[in-house]
Design a protein around this motif. Sequence first.
Motif, PDB file in Angstrom:
ATOM      1  N   GLY A 107       0.782  -1.223   0.000  1.00  0.00           N
ATOM      2  CA  GLY A 107       0.000   0.000   0.000  1.00  0.00           C
ATOM      3  C   GLY A 107       0.814   1.273   0.000  1.00  0.00           C
ATOM      4  O   GLY A 107       0.255   2.367   0.138  1.00  0.00           O
ATOM      5  N   HIS A 108       2.120   1.152  -0.118  1.00  0.00           N
ATOM      6  CA  HIS A 108       2.957   2.344  -0.136  1.00  0.00           C
ATOM      7  C   HIS A 108       2.884   3.014  -1.506  1.00  0.00           C
ATOM      8  O   HIS A 108       2.838   2.344  -2.537  1.00  0.00           O
ATOM      9  CB  HIS A 108       4.418   1.977   0.171  1.00  0.00           C
ATOM     10  N   GLU A 109       2.927   4.332  -1.485  1.00  0.00           N
ATOM     11  CA  GLU A 109       2.928   5.078  -2.737  1.00  0.00           C
ATOM     12  C   GLU A 109       4.346   5.476  -3.099  1.00  0.00           C
ATOM     13  O   GLU A 109       5.148   5.846  -2.229  1.00  0.00           O
ATOM     14  CB  GLU A 109       2.054   6.327  -2.619  1.00  0.00           C
ATOM     15  N   LEU A 110       4.647   5.409  -4.379  1.00  0.00           N
ATOM     16  CA  LEU A 110       5.967   5.819  -4.838  1.00  0.00           C
ATOM     17  C   LEU A 110       6.107   7.330  -4.699  1.00  0.00           C
ATOM     18  O   LEU A 110       5.130   8.065  -4.870  1.00  0.00           O
ATOM     19  CB  LEU A 110       6.176   5.414  -6.300  1.00  0.00           C
ATOM     20  N   PRO A 111       7.292   7.805  -4.367  1.00  0.00           N
ATOM     21  CA  PRO A 111       7.511   9.251  -4.282  1.00  0.00           C
ATOM     22  C   PRO A 111       7.198   9.918  -5.616  1.00  0.00           C
ATOM     23  O   PRO A 111       7.427   9.338  -6.682  1.00  0.00           O
ATOM     24  CB  PRO A 111       9.008   9.354  -3.947  1.00  0.00           C
ATOM     25  N   GLU A 112       6.647  11.132  -5.552  1.00  0.00           N
ATOM     26  CA  GLU A 112       6.310  11.847  -6.776  1.00  0.00           C
ATOM     27  C   GLU A 112       7.557  12.260  -7.542  1.00  0.00           C
ATOM     28  O   GLU A 112       7.579  12.257  -8.767  1.00  0.00           O
ATOM     29  CB  GLU A 112       5.464  13.071  -6.436  1.00  0.00           C
ATOM     30  N   ASP A 113       8.586  12.632  -6.801  1.00  0.00           N
ATOM     31  CA  ASP A 113       9.815  13.111  -7.436  1.00  0.00           C
ATOM     32  C   ASP A 113      10.898  12.036  -7.401  1.00  0.00           C
ATOM     33  O   ASP A 113      11.153  11.410  -6.362  1.00  0.00           O
ATOM     34  CB  ASP A 113      10.329  14.368  -6.729  1.00  0.00           C
ATOM     35  N   GLU A 114      11.536  11.815  -8.540  1.00  0.00           N
ATOM     36  CA  GLU A 114      12.644  10.867  -8.611  1.00  0.00           C
ATOM     37  C   GLU A 114      13.875  11.483  -7.966  1.00  0.00           C
ATOM     38  O   GLU A 114      14.086  12.695  -8.058  1.00  0.00           O
ATOM     39  CB  GLU A 114      12.937  10.529 -10.071  1.00  0.00           C
ATOM     40  N   PRO A 115      14.712  10.672  -7.269  1.00  0.00           N
ATOM     41  CA  PRO A 115      15.943  11.208  -6.681  1.00  0.00           C
ATOM     42  C   PRO A 115      16.788  11.921  -7.737  1.00  0.00           C
ATOM     43  O   PRO A 115      16.886  11.484  -8.888  1.00  0.00           O
ATOM     44  CB  PRO A 115      16.655   9.954  -6.167  1.00  0.00           C
ATOM     45  N   LEU A 116      17.406  13.028  -7.344  1.00  0.00           N
ATOM     46  CA  LEU A 116      18.219  13.810  -8.271  1.00  0.00           C
ATOM     47  C   LEU A 116      19.555  13.119  -8.525  1.00  0.00           C
ATOM     48  O   LEU A 116      20.156  12.536  -7.616  1.00  0.00           O
ATOM     49  CB  LEU A 116      18.457  15.209  -7.717  1.00  0.00           C
ATOM     50  N   ALA A 117      20.022  13.196  -9.768  1.00  0.00           N
ATOM     51  CA  ALA A 117      21.241  12.490 -10.168  1.00  0.00           C
ATOM     52  C   ALA A 117      22.461  12.929  -9.376  1.00  0.00           C
ATOM     53  O   ALA A 117      23.297  12.106  -8.983  1.00  0.00           O
ATOM     54  CB  ALA A 117      21.480  12.686 -11.669  1.00  0.00           C
ATOM     55  N   GLU A 118      22.592  14.225  -9.113  1.00  0.00           N
ATOM     56  CA  GLU A 118      23.801  14.741  -8.482  1.00  0.00           C
ATOM     57  C   GLU A 118      23.738  14.751  -6.963  1.00  0.00           C
ATOM     58  O   GLU A 118      24.663  15.213  -6.297  1.00  0.00           O
ATOM     59  CB  GLU A 118      24.091  16.160  -8.994  1.00  0.00           C
ATOM     60  N   THR A 119      22.649  14.248  -6.379  1.00  0.00           N
ATOM     61  CA  THR A 119      22.532  14.204  -4.920  1.00  0.00           C
ATOM     62  C   THR A 119      23.479  13.150  -4.346  1.00  0.00           C
ATOM     63  O   THR A 119      23.518  12.022  -4.842  1.00  0.00           O
ATOM     64  CB  THR A 119      21.092  13.855  -4.508  1.00  0.00           C
ATOM     65  N   PRO A 120      24.259  13.484  -3.298  1.00  0.00           N
ATOM     66  CA  PRO A 120      25.114  12.473  -2.665  1.00  0.00           C
ATOM     67  C   PRO A 120      24.290  11.289  -2.181  1.00  0.00           C
ATOM     68  O   PRO A 120      23.227  11.469  -1.575  1.00  0.00           O
ATOM     69  CB  PRO A 120      25.748  13.227  -1.495  1.00  0.00           C
ATOM     70  N   ALA A 121      24.767  10.071  -2.462  1.00  0.00           N
ATOM     71  CA  ALA A 121      24.015   8.866  -2.116  1.00  0.00           C
ATOM     72  C   ALA A 121      24.750   7.972  -1.127  1.00  0.00           C
ATOM     73  O   ALA A 121      24.117   7.240  -0.370  1.00  0.00           O
ATOM     74  CB  ALA A 121      23.706   8.068  -3.382  1.00  0.00           C
ATOM     75  N   ALA A 122      26.081   8.004  -1.127  1.00  0.00           N
ATOM     76  CA  ALA A 122      26.844   7.094  -0.262  1.00  0.00           C
ATOM     77  C   ALA A 122      28.201   7.694   0.075  1.00  0.00           C
ATOM     78  O   ALA A 122      28.799   8.413  -0.735  1.00  0.00           O
ATOM     79  CB  ALA A 122      27.025   5.742  -0.950  1.00  0.00           C
ATOM     80  N   ILE A 123      28.660   7.385   1.275  1.00  0.00           N
ATOM     81  CA  ILE A 123      30.024   7.717   1.695  1.00  0.00           C
ATOM     82  C   ILE A 123      30.714   6.392   1.979  1.00  0.00           C
ATOM     83  O   ILE A 123      30.315   5.639   2.865  1.00  0.00           O
ATOM     84  CB  ILE A 123      30.035   8.621   2.933  1.00  0.00           C
ATOM     85  N   ILE A 124      31.742   6.094   1.193  1.00  0.00           N
ATOM     86  CA  ILE A 124      32.365   4.773   1.176  1.00  0.00           C
ATOM     87  C   ILE A 124      33.830   4.878   1.588  1.00  0.00           C
ATOM     88  O   ILE A 124      34.536   5.803   1.185  1.00  0.00           O
ATOM     89  CB  ILE A 124      32.283   4.177  -0.242  1.00  0.00           C
ATOM     90  N   SER A 125      34.295   3.917   2.357  1.00  0.00           N
ATOM     91  CA  SER A 125      35.705   3.880   2.756  1.00  0.00           C
ATOM     92  C   SER A 125      36.517   3.061   1.766  1.00  0.00           C
ATOM     93  O   SER A 125      36.036   2.065   1.223  1.00  0.00           O
ATOM     94  CB  SER A 125      35.855   3.271   4.153  1.00  0.00           C
ATOM     95  N   THR A 126      37.762   3.489   1.537  1.00  0.00           N
ATOM     96  CA  THR A 126      38.686   2.683   0.746  1.00  0.00           C
ATOM     97  C   THR A 126      39.203   1.549   1.630  1.00  0.00           C
ATOM     98  O   THR A 126      38.975   1.535   2.842  1.00  0.00           O
ATOM     99  CB  THR A 126      39.880   3.520   0.257  1.00  0.00           C
ATOM    100  N   THR A 127      39.925   0.609   1.030  1.00  0.00           N
ATOM    101  CA  THR A 127      40.444  -0.524   1.798  1.00  0.00           C
ATOM    102  C   THR A 127      41.715  -0.177   2.552  1.00  0.00           C
ATOM    103  O   THR A 127      42.156  -0.937   3.399  1.00  0.00           O
ATOM    104  CB  THR A 127      40.728  -1.722   0.877  1.00  0.00           C
ATOM    105  N   GLY A 128      42.347   0.959   2.239  1.00  0.00           N
ATOM    106  CA  GLY A 128      43.497   1.405   3.011  1.00  0.00           C
ATOM    107  C   GLY A 128      44.781   0.663   2.742  1.00  0.00           C
ATOM    108  O   GLY A 128      45.586   0.455   3.646  1.00  0.00           O
TER     109      GLY A 128
END
Length: 478
Positions: A121-142
């Motif tokens: 019963g959930h409704e999809l958001p009206e607006d699609e996520p923006l392409a340039e919006t930050p989505a993840a902060i990832i660590s390198t393996t070091g």
Amino acid sequence: MNSLVTVVLENSRRYPEKDALIFGGTHITYRQFAEKILTFSDYLKQKKVKKGSKIAVEADDSILFYTVFLAVQLHACIVLPLEKDISLYHLQEILKSQKPAMVLSQHTGEIPAAFFSASGGHELPEDEPLAETPAAIISTTGTTGKPVTIVHTNKSMLSTAVTYLSRVPMTESCIVYTAVPFHLAGGFRRVLAALYVGATSVISDRPLSIETISDAIHTYHINFLCTVNSDISTLFKGEKEQTTAISEQIRIVETYAGRLTAATVMRFYQSYPHSVLYNVYGTTESGCLLVNNTAENPSDSCIGKPTELADIRLVDENGQPVTQPGKYGYFTVQGPMNMREYYKRKTLTKQVLTDGVLKINDIGYFDENGYYYYVSRVGDIMNVNGYTIVPDDIETIAADYPYIEDCACTCVEVSDIGQLPVLYVVTKDGYNKKDFLDFLMSHMEAYKIPAAIREVSNIPRTTTGKIIRNVLPMLTTI
């Protein structure tokens, strides 16, 4: 479409009753997965979590992990993947530096079942996520020092799936078995690519072995295997009858996080005559950049040809393009899969990312047919009496000695002489140092012979199997 979550929600309409994820015996269809994503997105709204907030999630339950990973994109938040069984000390460091709005970890207990009691019963958001919006902060393996954190956008995450799929034949009919750390880029990118194309991912937290692969074939009918290069040797531990039987079921084996030798490729096809081995080269800062179908080019250290969207170039010490086949150069890449920035590291970002071109800390070359080859990390190359030595060259030969379990090479600085190679080895029963040295002398040039051979109990590696060379001199010898 601007984001991976939009693609996954679309796939829930195309393949509603098809398994999307299988973990720990739990199956979740694309329809159920979409419901969980929407449920968690609604939860963020109810909690009035602000857009741009960070949501940290521990990689101990893959269904929880990928639900959160994608749901935060709908709410314009940023996912912060945490390693499985993260220590309380490390978690406290992250809380201090990243200040996430929500932490889903065994240490916090903030994982109530109500988050995922998807009722539809959930409704999809009206607006699609923006392409340039930050989505993840990832660590390198070091591998070269302290890990750094990297910001990726919806666009770069989506583009990474596109680049991977442009040269790796993963399709909606694949049942993909992954036995890699999925809080790191290499791990979750394979699963996200499978979700993008509508495939099924079987995610394992068991060590890779002939037995676990055979069990997965019997239980889940897997036909595609993802692993890391350091685990390739595991595939050779079965009897010929076993490996041939596996090969009849698993037609694609994809590996990453290192180079492959021609000898390893040849041994793979002897053991798995019906499978095709793909080797993928990529970086956390960008995506899957080069792919080699080893059935077409089994050469030493070949990392293949550029993926779709990846504009790969080599440059010299002065930043000028390398146009001559066989000449060493520094890898650079331009494309939509490149990171946005290093998190709160403006100076470092400017050093490696200029006008959309990312400088990679790796050296390689290309041949007349457009294939690229990996040589070494920039800081790993040694200069011994005017000769250039790549540690991998010594390690590859040393690993062929039957009584070496593992090995790694680095250099020491000696006054009035310069750099000299030192080899660290983990030995097997039957090892004889003099016999080993004779073996090396008969298989490599004199200037490559290690000045010292040090026996150690283990070789320090990252979770993806890469050697941590700066730790080698600190090891206690046996």
